[in-house]
Motif scaffolding. Structure first.
Motif, short mmCIF file in Angstrom:
data_model
loop_
_atom_site.label_atom_id
_atom_site.label_comp_id
_atom_site.label_asym_id
_atom_site.label_seq_id
_atom_site.Cartn_x
_atom_site.Cartn_y
_atom_site.Cartn_z
N LYS A 16 -39.47 26.33 15.83
CA LYS A 16 -38.19 26.18 16.51
C LYS A 16 -38.45 25.38 17.80
O LYS A 16 -37.53 24.43 18.07
CB LYS A 16 -37.74 27.76 16.88
CG LYS A 16 -37.22 28.58 15.94
CD LYS A 16 -36.33 29.67 16.27
CE LYS A 16 -35.84 30.39 15.32
NZ LYS A 16 -35.31 31.83 15.54
N GLU A 17 -39.45 25.46 18.56
CA GLU A 17 -39.86 24.79 19.45
C GLU A 17 -39.99 23.20 19.43
O GLU A 17 -39.53 22.47 19.96
CB GLU A 17 -40.79 25.25 20.31
CG GLU A 17 -40.54 26.61 21.01
CD GLU A 17 -39.38 26.53 22.10
OE1 GLU A 17 -39.45 25.43 23.00
OE2 GLU A 17 -38.71 27.43 21.84
N LYS A 18 -40.85 22.92 18.26
CA LYS A 18 -40.99 21.51 17.73
C LYS A 18 -39.69 20.95 17.26
O LYS A 18 -39.22 19.70 17.69
CB LYS A 18 -42.02 21.63 16.63
CG LYS A 18 -43.25 21.95 17.10
CD LYS A 18 -43.94 20.88 17.63
CE LYS A 18 -45.65 21.26 17.74
NZ LYS A 18 -46.24 20.11 18.41
N ALA A 19 -39.03 21.61 16.73
CA ALA A 19 -37.61 21.23 16.24
C ALA A 19 -36.76 20.98 17.48
O ALA A 19 -35.84 19.91 17.36
CB ALA A 19 -36.96 22.12 15.20
N LYS A 20 -36.61 21.82 18.25
CA LYS A 20 -35.67 21.48 19.63
C LYS A 20 -36.15 20.36 20.39
O LYS A 20 -35.20 19.51 20.76
CB LYS A 20 -35.84 22.76 20.52
CG LYS A 20 -34.99 22.95 21.46
CD LYS A 20 -35.10 24.11 22.40
CE LYS A 20 -34.16 24.37 23.59
NZ LYS A 20 -34.26 25.25 24.42
N LYS A 21 -37.55 20.23 20.32
CA LYS A 21 -37.95 18.94 21.27
C LYS A 21 -37.57 17.46 20.54
O LYS A 21 -37.11 16.52 20.87
CB LYS A 21 -39.39 18.85 21.40
CG LYS A 21 -40.06 19.97 22.34
CD LYS A 21 -41.37 19.98 22.38
CE LYS A 21 -41.85 21.03 23.55
NZ LYS A 21 -43.30 21.07 23.55
N ARG A 23 -34.82 17.27 18.28
CA ARG A 23 -33.36 16.95 18.51
C ARG A 23 -33.23 16.53 19.86
O ARG A 23 -32.06 15.83 20.02
CB ARG A 23 -32.63 18.22 18.35
CG ARG A 23 -32.92 18.72 16.83
CD ARG A 23 -32.26 20.02 16.54
NE ARG A 23 -32.46 20.71 15.04
CZ ARG A 23 -33.04 21.90 15.25
NH1 ARG A 23 -33.31 22.50 16.52
NH2 ARG A 23 -33.24 22.43 14.10
N SER A 24 -33.78 17.01 21.02
CA SER A 24 -33.65 16.45 22.30
C SER A 24 -33.93 14.62 22.23
O SER A 24 -33.24 14.12 23.26
CB SER A 24 -34.32 17.09 23.26
OG SER A 24 -35.88 16.81 23.10
N ASP A 86 -24.52 22.00 13.69
CA ASP A 86 -24.36 22.67 14.63
C ASP A 86 -22.70 22.70 14.78
O ASP A 86 -22.31 21.60 15.38
CB ASP A 86 -25.03 22.46 16.05
CG ASP A 86 -24.54 23.63 16.98
OD1 ASP A 86 -23.37 23.85 17.23
OD2 ASP A 86 -25.58 24.21 17.69
N GLN A 89 -21.74 22.12 18.59
CA GLN A 89 -22.32 20.87 19.56
C GLN A 89 -22.13 19.61 18.61
O GLN A 89 -22.14 18.52 18.83
CB GLN A 89 -23.91 20.85 19.81
CG GLN A 89 -24.26 21.93 21.01
CD GLN A 89 -25.59 21.89 21.24
OE1 GLN A 89 -26.35 20.87 21.44
NE2 GLN A 89 -26.27 23.36 21.35
N LEU A 93 -28.74 19.52 12.58
CA LEU A 93 -29.99 20.53 12.83
C LEU A 93 -31.06 20.21 11.98
O LEU A 93 -32.23 20.04 12.21
CB LEU A 93 -29.58 21.81 12.86
CG LEU A 93 -28.41 22.26 13.74
CD1 LEU A 93 -28.05 23.80 13.66
CD2 LEU A 93 -28.92 22.03 15.18
N HIS A 94 -30.62 20.00 10.64
CA HIS A 94 -31.74 19.89 9.50
C HIS A 94 -31.31 19.30 8.21
O HIS A 94 -30.07 19.32 8.10
CB HIS A 94 -32.17 21.26 9.14
CG HIS A 94 -33.82 21.21 8.50
ND1 HIS A 94 -33.84 21.24 6.87
CD2 HIS A 94 -35.10 21.32 8.66
CE1 HIS A 94 -34.76 21.25 6.59
NE2 HIS A 94 -35.81 21.15 7.72
#
Length: 216
Positions: A16-21, A23-24, A86, A89, A93-94
């Motif tokens: 999740k953290e990797k994916a969040k970075k 997307r940012s 999402d 937003q 997401l994927h």
């Protein structure tokens, strides 16, 4: 028609953290898989994906996916099998990319577009589209953008079923007895309640008067 090209990089690391970075930075986590290849985690640019999907091929667009790792590159023909968005937003997401072989048939759902104005609507009838997609089997290069059906001859009570249509270079997989579109009779508003209401009120008044006379 020339297929759009989409560049993808092999993704290092998951979670999740990797994916969040990713997307940012305007990037989208993705995955590639198919019967002839191993599953590969990828990352793609969101703007490039949007551009690749803006074609005349409809929902079943074929894409040349250029998978890169450093100086190495491997191109695959794929279809967008799944996309997660999402809803708040409005960001992707994927995505899932499924490898297709141009010499092997695939099963896809194609949208149905109704063409023309039914005769029955001129008499007050209402066109009701019961089915909006039809499942077909064909080669990837023969997937139509949509299945257009002329409904102009339909009168009130008439219907078009899956068995009534043909799709060029494709076999229909959907249930042939299923209704695609029909023209239903106009809705007639019943005013029975309004007509009865005064009679009920009048009867109540007569009954009340009779009861008063009995008391006297």
């Amino acid at each position: 028609m020339q297929r759009p090209v989409l560049t993808a990089e092999i993704r290092e690391g998951v979670g999740k953290e990797k994916a969040k970075k990713l997307r940012s930075k305007g990037l989208i986590p993705a995955i590639f898989y198919g019967p002839r290849s191993q599953t590969i985690p990828l990352v793609i640019d969101s703007k490039e994906l949007a551009k690749a999907l803006q074609t005349e091929a409809g929902e079943n667009v074929l894409i040349d996916l250029d998978i890169r790792k450093g100086a190495q590159s491997d191109r695959k023909v794929v279809m967008l099998k799944d996309i997660q968005i999402d809803s708040l937003q409005r960001i992707t997401l994927h995505t899932d990319f499924y490898e297709v072989a141009m010499d092997e048939m695939v099963i896809v759902e194609v949208p149905v577009h109704l063409v023309g104005k039914p005769e029955g609507t001129k008499m007050g009838g209402i066109l009701d589209q019961v089915r909006r997609v039809i499942q077909i089997q064909c080669f990837p290069g023969d997937i139509p953008k949509s299945i257009d059906i002329d409904v102009s001859p339909l009168k009130i009570g008439d219907s078009i079923h899956v068995q009534d249509i043909q799709v060029e270079k494709a076999k229909i997989i959907s249930d042939t007895n299923f209704t695609i579109a029909t023209v239903v009779p106009p809705v007639v508003e019943e005013k029975v309640a309004e007509a009865v209401a005064p009679e009920v009120a009048e009867g109540a008044e007569v009954k009340e008067k009779e009861e008063e006379e009995e008391k006297e």
